[in-house]
Scaffold this motif. Structure first.
Motif, PDB file in Angstrom:
ATOM      1  N   HIS A   9       0.847  -1.187   0.000  1.00  0.00           N
ATOM      2  CA  HIS A   9       0.000   0.000   0.000  1.00  0.00           C
ATOM      3  C   HIS A   9       0.889   1.246   0.000  1.00  0.00           C
ATOM      4  CE1 HIS A   9      -3.101   2.837   1.132  1.00  0.00           C
ATOM      5  NE2 HIS A   9      -3.984   1.905   0.793  1.00  0.00           N
ATOM      6  N   ASP A  10       0.748   2.089  -1.032  1.00  0.00           N
ATOM      7  CA  ASP A  10       1.614   3.261  -1.191  1.00  0.00           C
ATOM      8  C   ASP A  10       1.545   4.215  -0.004  1.00  0.00           C
ATOM      9  OD1 ASP A  10       2.497   2.368  -3.656  1.00  0.00           O
ATOM     10  OD2 ASP A  10       1.017   3.528  -4.779  1.00  0.00           O
ATOM     11  N   PHE A  11       0.344   4.451   0.520  1.00  0.00           N
ATOM     12  CA  PHE A  11       0.183   5.386   1.634  1.00  0.00           C
ATOM     13  C   PHE A  11       0.910   4.884   2.877  1.00  0.00           C
ATOM     14  CE2 PHE A  11      -2.301   7.051   5.264  1.00  0.00           C
ATOM     15  CZ  PHE A  11      -2.060   8.405   5.065  1.00  0.00           C
ATOM     16  N   VAL A  12       0.696   3.633   3.230  1.00  0.00           N
ATOM     17  CA  VAL A  12       1.340   3.072   4.430  1.00  0.00           C
ATOM     18  C   VAL A  12       2.850   2.992   4.232  1.00  0.00           C
ATOM     19  CG1 VAL A  12       1.468   1.080   5.963  1.00  0.00           C
ATOM     20  CG2 VAL A  12      -0.736   1.813   5.077  1.00  0.00           C
ATOM     21  N   SER A  13       3.285   2.611   3.036  1.00  0.00           N
ATOM     22  CA  SER A  13       4.726   2.560   2.753  1.00  0.00           C
ATOM     23  C   SER A  13       5.348   3.945   2.879  1.00  0.00           C
ATOM     24  CB  SER A  13       4.973   2.010   1.349  1.00  0.00           C
ATOM     25  OG  SER A  13       4.544   0.677   1.262  1.00  0.00           O
ATOM     26  N   GLY A  14       4.623   4.972   2.407  1.00  0.00           N
ATOM     27  CA  GLY A  14       5.122   6.334   2.514  1.00  0.00           C
ATOM     28  C   GLY A  14       5.243   6.802   3.952  1.00  0.00           C
ATOM     29  N   ILE A  15       4.286   6.435   4.787  1.00  0.00           N
ATOM     30  CA  ILE A  15       4.371   6.782   6.209  1.00  0.00           C
ATOM     31  C   ILE A  15       5.539   6.037   6.846  1.00  0.00           C
ATOM     32  CG2 ILE A  15       3.226   6.536   8.453  1.00  0.00           C
ATOM     33  CD1 ILE A  15       0.596   7.109   7.030  1.00  0.00           C
ATOM     34  N   ARG A  16       5.697   4.793   6.469  1.00  0.00           N
ATOM     35  CA  ARG A  16       6.754   3.968   7.058  1.00  0.00           C
ATOM     36  C   ARG A  16       8.145   4.472   6.688  1.00  0.00           C
ATOM     37  NH1 ARG A  16       8.430  -2.116   5.961  1.00  0.00           N
ATOM     38  NH2 ARG A  16       9.510  -2.490   7.911  1.00  0.00           N
ATOM     39  N   ASP A  17       8.339   4.852   5.419  1.00  0.00           N
ATOM     40  CA  ASP A  17       9.676   5.299   5.009  1.00  0.00           C
ATOM     41  C   ASP A  17       9.897   6.803   5.188  1.00  0.00           C
ATOM     42  OD1 ASP A  17       8.582   6.628   2.788  1.00  0.00           O
ATOM     43  OD2 ASP A  17       9.076   5.021   1.402  1.00  0.00           O
ATOM     44  N   GLY A  18       8.864   7.532   5.639  1.00  0.00           N
ATOM     45  CA  GLY A  18       9.013   8.944   5.933  1.00  0.00           C
ATOM     46  C   GLY A  18       8.785   9.881   4.762  1.00  0.00           C
ATOM     47  N   SER A  19       8.332   9.359   3.622  1.00  0.00           N
ATOM     48  CA  SER A  19       8.110  10.224   2.464  1.00  0.00           C
ATOM     49  C   SER A  19       6.698  10.824   2.434  1.00  0.00           C
ATOM     50  CB  SER A  19       8.373   9.447   1.170  1.00  0.00           C
ATOM     51  OG  SER A  19       7.448   8.380   1.020  1.00  0.00           O
ATOM     52  N   THR A  20       5.788  10.339   3.268  1.00  0.00           N
ATOM     53  CA  THR A  20       4.415  10.828   3.308  1.00  0.00           C
ATOM     54  C   THR A  20       4.098  11.369   4.699  1.00  0.00           C
ATOM     55  OG1 THR A  20       3.742   9.173   1.698  1.00  0.00           O
ATOM     56  CG2 THR A  20       1.998  10.145   2.998  1.00  0.00           C
ATOM     57  N   MET A  21       3.477  12.519   4.744  1.00  0.00           N
ATOM     58  CA  MET A  21       2.956  13.146   5.952  1.00  0.00           C
ATOM     59  C   MET A  21       4.023  13.507   6.988  1.00  0.00           C
ATOM     60  SD  MET A  21      -0.733  11.354   6.418  1.00  0.00           S
ATOM     61  CE  MET A  21      -1.346  12.749   7.358  1.00  0.00           C
ATOM     62  N   GLN A  22       5.263  13.703   6.564  1.00  0.00           N
ATOM     63  CA  GLN A  22       6.301  14.124   7.501  1.00  0.00           C
ATOM     64  C   GLN A  22       6.126  15.574   7.925  1.00  0.00           C
ATOM     65  OE1 GLN A  22       7.411  11.416   9.049  1.00  0.00           O
ATOM     66  NE2 GLN A  22       9.211  12.652   9.359  1.00  0.00           N
ATOM     67  N   ASP A  23       5.335  16.352   7.168  1.00  0.00           N
ATOM     68  CA  ASP A  23       5.120  17.748   7.520  1.00  0.00           C
ATOM     69  C   ASP A  23       4.032  17.924   8.576  1.00  0.00           C
ATOM     70  OD1 ASP A  23       3.224  16.866   5.716  1.00  0.00           O
ATOM     71  OD2 ASP A  23       2.950  18.833   4.809  1.00  0.00           O
ATOM     72  N   VAL A  24       3.353  16.844   8.937  1.00  0.00           N
ATOM     73  CA  VAL A  24       2.312  16.907   9.969  1.00  0.00           C
ATOM     74  C   VAL A  24       2.991  17.012  11.338  1.00  0.00           C
ATOM     75  CG1 VAL A  24       0.431  15.646  11.074  1.00  0.00           C
ATOM     76  CG2 VAL A  24       0.685  15.571   8.592  1.00  0.00           C
ATOM     77  N   GLU A  25       2.598  18.026  12.093  1.00  0.00           N
ATOM     78  CA  GLU A  25       3.171  18.219  13.420  1.00  0.00           C
ATOM     79  C   GLU A  25       2.043  18.347  14.436  1.00  0.00           C
ATOM     80  OE1 GLU A  25       5.475  21.852  15.232  1.00  0.00           O
ATOM     81  OE2 GLU A  25       6.812  20.715  13.912  1.00  0.00           O
ATOM     82  N   TYR A  26       2.212  17.744  15.587  1.00  0.00           N
ATOM     83  CA  TYR A  26       1.187  17.779  16.633  1.00  0.00           C
ATOM     84  C   TYR A  26       1.848  17.684  18.000  1.00  0.00           C
ATOM     85  CZ  TYR A  26       1.936  12.761  16.247  1.00  0.00           C
ATOM     86  OH  TYR A  26       2.516  11.523  16.194  1.00  0.00           O
ATOM     87  N   GLU A  27       1.085  18.044  19.016  1.00  0.00           N
ATOM     88  CA  GLU A  27       1.579  17.974  20.388  1.00  0.00           C
ATOM     89  C   GLU A  27       0.758  16.980  21.197  1.00  0.00           C
ATOM     90  OE1 GLU A  27       3.172  22.520  21.124  1.00  0.00           O
ATOM     91  OE2 GLU A  27       1.435  21.809  22.213  1.00  0.00           O
ATOM     92  N   LEU A  28       1.443  16.262  22.044  1.00  0.00           N
ATOM     93  CA  LEU A  28       0.793  15.378  23.008  1.00  0.00           C
ATOM     94  C   LEU A  28       1.273  15.760  24.395  1.00  0.00           C
ATOM     95  CD1 LEU A  28       1.100  11.867  21.308  1.00  0.00           C
ATOM     96  CD2 LEU A  28      -0.893  13.355  21.385  1.00  0.00           C
ATOM     97  N   LEU A  29       0.399  15.606  25.361  1.00  0.00           N
ATOM     98  CA  LEU A  29       0.785  15.898  26.739  1.00  0.00           C
ATOM     99  C   LEU A  29       1.378  14.647  27.377  1.00  0.00           C
ATOM    100  CD1 LEU A  29      -2.267  17.997  27.904  1.00  0.00           C
ATOM    101  CD2 LEU A  29      -0.028  18.817  27.178  1.00  0.00           C
ATOM    102  N   GLU A  30       2.512  14.828  28.016  1.00  0.00           N
ATOM    103  CA  GLU A  30       3.175  13.747  28.728  1.00  0.00           C
ATOM    104  C   GLU A  30       3.581  14.263  30.103  1.00  0.00           C
ATOM    105  OE1 GLU A  30       6.353  12.037  26.477  1.00  0.00           O
ATOM    106  OE2 GLU A  30       5.092  11.723  24.721  1.00  0.00           O
ATOM    107  N   TYR A  31       4.031  13.359  30.942  1.00  0.00           N
ATOM    108  CA  TYR A  31       4.480  13.744  32.279  1.00  0.00           C
ATOM    109  C   TYR A  31       5.998  13.752  32.330  1.00  0.00           C
ATOM    110  CZ  TYR A  31      -0.323  12.970  33.723  1.00  0.00           C
ATOM    111  OH  TYR A  31      -1.687  13.035  33.853  1.00  0.00           O
ATOM    112  N   ASP A  32       6.553  14.773  32.973  1.00  0.00           N
ATOM    113  CA  ASP A  32       8.000  14.799  33.175  1.00  0.00           C
ATOM    114  C   ASP A  32       8.351  14.003  34.431  1.00  0.00           C
ATOM    115  OD1 ASP A  32       7.413  16.442  35.323  1.00  0.00           O
ATOM    116  OD2 ASP A  32       8.261  18.257  34.440  1.00  0.00           O
ATOM    117  N   LYS A  33       9.622  14.004  34.793  1.00  0.00           N
ATOM    118  CA  LYS A  33      10.056  13.191  35.941  1.00  0.00           C
ATOM    119  C   LYS A  33       9.470  13.667  37.264  1.00  0.00           C
ATOM    120  CE  LYS A  33      14.298  15.822  36.360  1.00  0.00           C
ATOM    121  NZ  LYS A  33      15.742  15.785  36.307  1.00  0.00           N
TER     122      LYS A  33
END
Length: 95
Positions: A9-33
């Motif tokens: 599948h071209d879309f999944v292969s592109g996500i896997r190898d980094g050629s598709t959707m690398q410009d998508v940026e998002y934030e997730l909340l995590e806990y620090d130490k």
């Protein structure tokens, strides 16, 4: 078979190898130490799948065996979202 289809599948292969959707940026909340909530920026995309797919870094299946409440909740949420998407495709295809 899902494992065979996803390999070609071209879309999944592109996500896997980094050629598709690398410009998508998002934030997730995590806990620090110290237990404080902090925003962490991430790039790229992931593919929500069931456990029939290959376990790649870009695929997110539900947990198979866990006793942690957070992982159980995550698995139920992922399965519910995947079922909603499959139902939507069924409606669009007129099934």
């Amino acid at each position: 078979n899902d494992k065979v289809l996803v390999r070609f599948h071209d879309f999944v292969s592109g996500i896997r190898d980094g050629s598709t959707m690398q410009d998508v940026e998002y934030e997730l909340l995590e806990y620090d130490k110290n237990g404080e909530s902090i925003a962490i920026k991430y790039r790229g995309a992931y593919v929500i799948v069931d456990n029939g797919y290959l376990h790649w870094s870009c695929t997110v299946p539900p947990f198979k065996h866990t006793s942690w409440q957070t992982e159980i909740r995550w698995s139920k949420w992922v399965e519910s979202m995947r079922k909603d998407v499959e139902c939507t495709f069924g409606i669009l295809k007129g099934r």
